[in-house]
Design a protein around this motif. Structure first.
Motif, PDB file in Angstrom:
ATOM      1  N   GLY A  30      10.759  13.255  -5.703  1.00  0.00           N
ATOM      2  CA  GLY A  30      11.507  12.001  -5.695  1.00  0.00           C
ATOM      3  C   GLY A  30      11.676  11.380  -4.319  1.00  0.00           C
ATOM      4  N   GLY A  31      11.209  12.071  -3.262  1.00  0.00           N
ATOM      5  CA  GLY A  31      11.347  11.538  -1.906  1.00  0.00           C
ATOM      6  C   GLY A  31      10.265  10.509  -1.616  1.00  0.00           C
ATOM      7  N   PRO A  32      10.445   9.743  -0.557  1.00  0.00           N
ATOM      8  CA  PRO A  32       9.455   8.714  -0.220  1.00  0.00           C
ATOM      9  C   PRO A  32       8.152   9.352   0.267  1.00  0.00           C
ATOM     10  CG  PRO A  32      11.106   8.880   1.507  1.00  0.00           C
ATOM     11  CD  PRO A  32      11.552   9.774   0.394  1.00  0.00           C
ATOM     12  N   ALA A  33       7.039   8.781  -0.147  1.00  0.00           N
ATOM     13  CA  ALA A  33       5.730   9.295   0.266  1.00  0.00           C
ATOM     14  C   ALA A  33       5.442   8.851   1.694  1.00  0.00           C
ATOM     15  CB  ALA A  33       4.645   8.765  -0.678  1.00  0.00           C
ATOM     16  N   ALA A  34       4.834   9.735   2.461  1.00  0.00           N
ATOM     17  CA  ALA A  34       4.443   9.393   3.832  1.00  0.00           C
ATOM     18  C   ALA A  34       3.324   8.362   3.793  1.00  0.00           C
ATOM     19  CB  ALA A  34       3.989  10.648   4.564  1.00  0.00           C
ATOM     20  N   ARG A  35       3.374   7.427   4.741  1.00  0.00           N
ATOM     21  CA  ARG A  35       2.377   6.359   4.802  1.00  0.00           C
ATOM     22  C   ARG A  35       1.638   6.428   6.129  1.00  0.00           C
ATOM     23  NH1 ARG A  35       2.675   2.960   0.750  1.00  0.00           N
ATOM     24  NH2 ARG A  35       1.564   1.249   1.774  1.00  0.00           N
ATOM     25  N   CYS A  36       0.411   6.011   6.104  1.00  0.00           N
ATOM     26  CA  CYS A  36      -0.417   5.932   7.298  1.00  0.00           C
ATOM     27  C   CYS A  36       0.059   4.761   8.146  1.00  0.00           C
ATOM     28  CB  CYS A  36      -1.880   5.740   6.896  1.00  0.00           C
ATOM     29  SG  CYS A  36      -2.976   5.407   8.286  1.00  0.00           S
ATOM     30  N   GLY A  37       0.349   5.026   9.413  1.00  0.00           N
ATOM     31  CA  GLY A  37       0.795   3.978  10.315  1.00  0.00           C
ATOM     32  C   GLY A  37      -0.332   3.079  10.786  1.00  0.00           C
ATOM     33  N   ILE A  38      -1.563   3.460  10.542  1.00  0.00           N
ATOM     34  CA  ILE A  38      -2.710   2.663  10.960  1.00  0.00           C
ATOM     35  C   ILE A  38      -3.144   1.727   9.845  1.00  0.00           C
ATOM     36  CG2 ILE A  38      -5.098   2.736  11.811  1.00  0.00           C
ATOM     37  CD1 ILE A  38      -3.000   3.990  13.737  1.00  0.00           C
ATOM     38  N   PHE A  39      -3.381   2.285   8.651  1.00  0.00           N
ATOM     39  CA  PHE A  39      -3.889   1.499   7.535  1.00  0.00           C
ATOM     40  C   PHE A  39      -2.796   0.989   6.605  1.00  0.00           C
ATOM     41  CE2 PHE A  39      -7.525   4.114   8.757  1.00  0.00           C
ATOM     42  CZ  PHE A  39      -8.506   3.145   8.869  1.00  0.00           C
ATOM     43  N   GLY A  40      -1.558   1.521   6.736  1.00  0.00           N
ATOM     44  CA  GLY A  40      -0.462   1.082   5.891  1.00  0.00           C
ATOM     45  C   GLY A  40      -0.560   1.576   4.463  1.00  0.00           C
ATOM     46  N   ARG A  41      -1.419   2.555   4.217  1.00  0.00           N
ATOM     47  CA  ARG A  41      -1.580   3.104   2.869  1.00  0.00           C
ATOM     48  C   ARG A  41      -0.914   4.473   2.800  1.00  0.00           C
ATOM     49  NH1 ARG A  41      -7.725   2.181   3.249  1.00  0.00           N
ATOM     50  NH2 ARG A  41      -7.685   4.431   3.204  1.00  0.00           N
TER      51      ARG A  41
END
Length: 139
Positions: A119-130
């Motif tokens: 239920g926690g937030p998924a980590a996102r790529c800081g370069i591609f924003g995905r």
């Protein structure tokens, strides 16, 4: 030493300094480096998004590292982190369980994160924003 098993054909550890930049961009405390630093970050991320290899941008990474160090971020673009890694419980029985981790969605850097708690937030790529992609970790 472990390697990320790329389900999409990207194997190997990837680019360490791109991984550190990605992690810093996704952190709650993004480094304040002034206009020059932001232009440099924008340049690096735009070039990588455009398909350029991070290895071709080593001079830009060197400049960014200098700015980070001058701003008091003593790890620069090193892989040293101050956050505590998660604790993994051992499975009962013989053998080694396949570890699932989150890795760079483009396969271009060495960033690897533990999956978020349920239920926690998924980590996102800081370069591609995905979102980081889930993959297996081989022993």
């Amino acid at each position: 030493m472990s390697d990320v098993d790329g389900d999409d054909g990207h194997d190997g550890p990837g680019h360490e300094r791109l991984a550190a930049l990605c992690h810093r961009l996704g952190a709650s405390r993004v480094p304040e480096l002034g206009p020059d630093g932001h232009r440099l970050i924008d340049h690096i991320t735009a070039e990588v998004r455009g398909g350029r290899s991070p290895e071709e941008l080593e001079e830009s990474f060197d400049e960014l590292e200098d700015l980070l160090l001058a701003a008091g971020f003593t790890a620069g673009l090193g892989s040293y982190r101050t956050d505590t890694p998660p604790v993994y419980r051992r499975f009962s029985g013989a053998g080694h369980p396949l570890l699932r981790v989150l890795a760079c969605p483009g396969g271009g850097c060495a960033r690897v994160e533990a999956p978020a708690p349920e239920g926690g937030p998924a980590a996102r790529c800081g370069i591609f924003g995905r979102p980081l992609r889930e993959t297996g970790l081989r022993p």
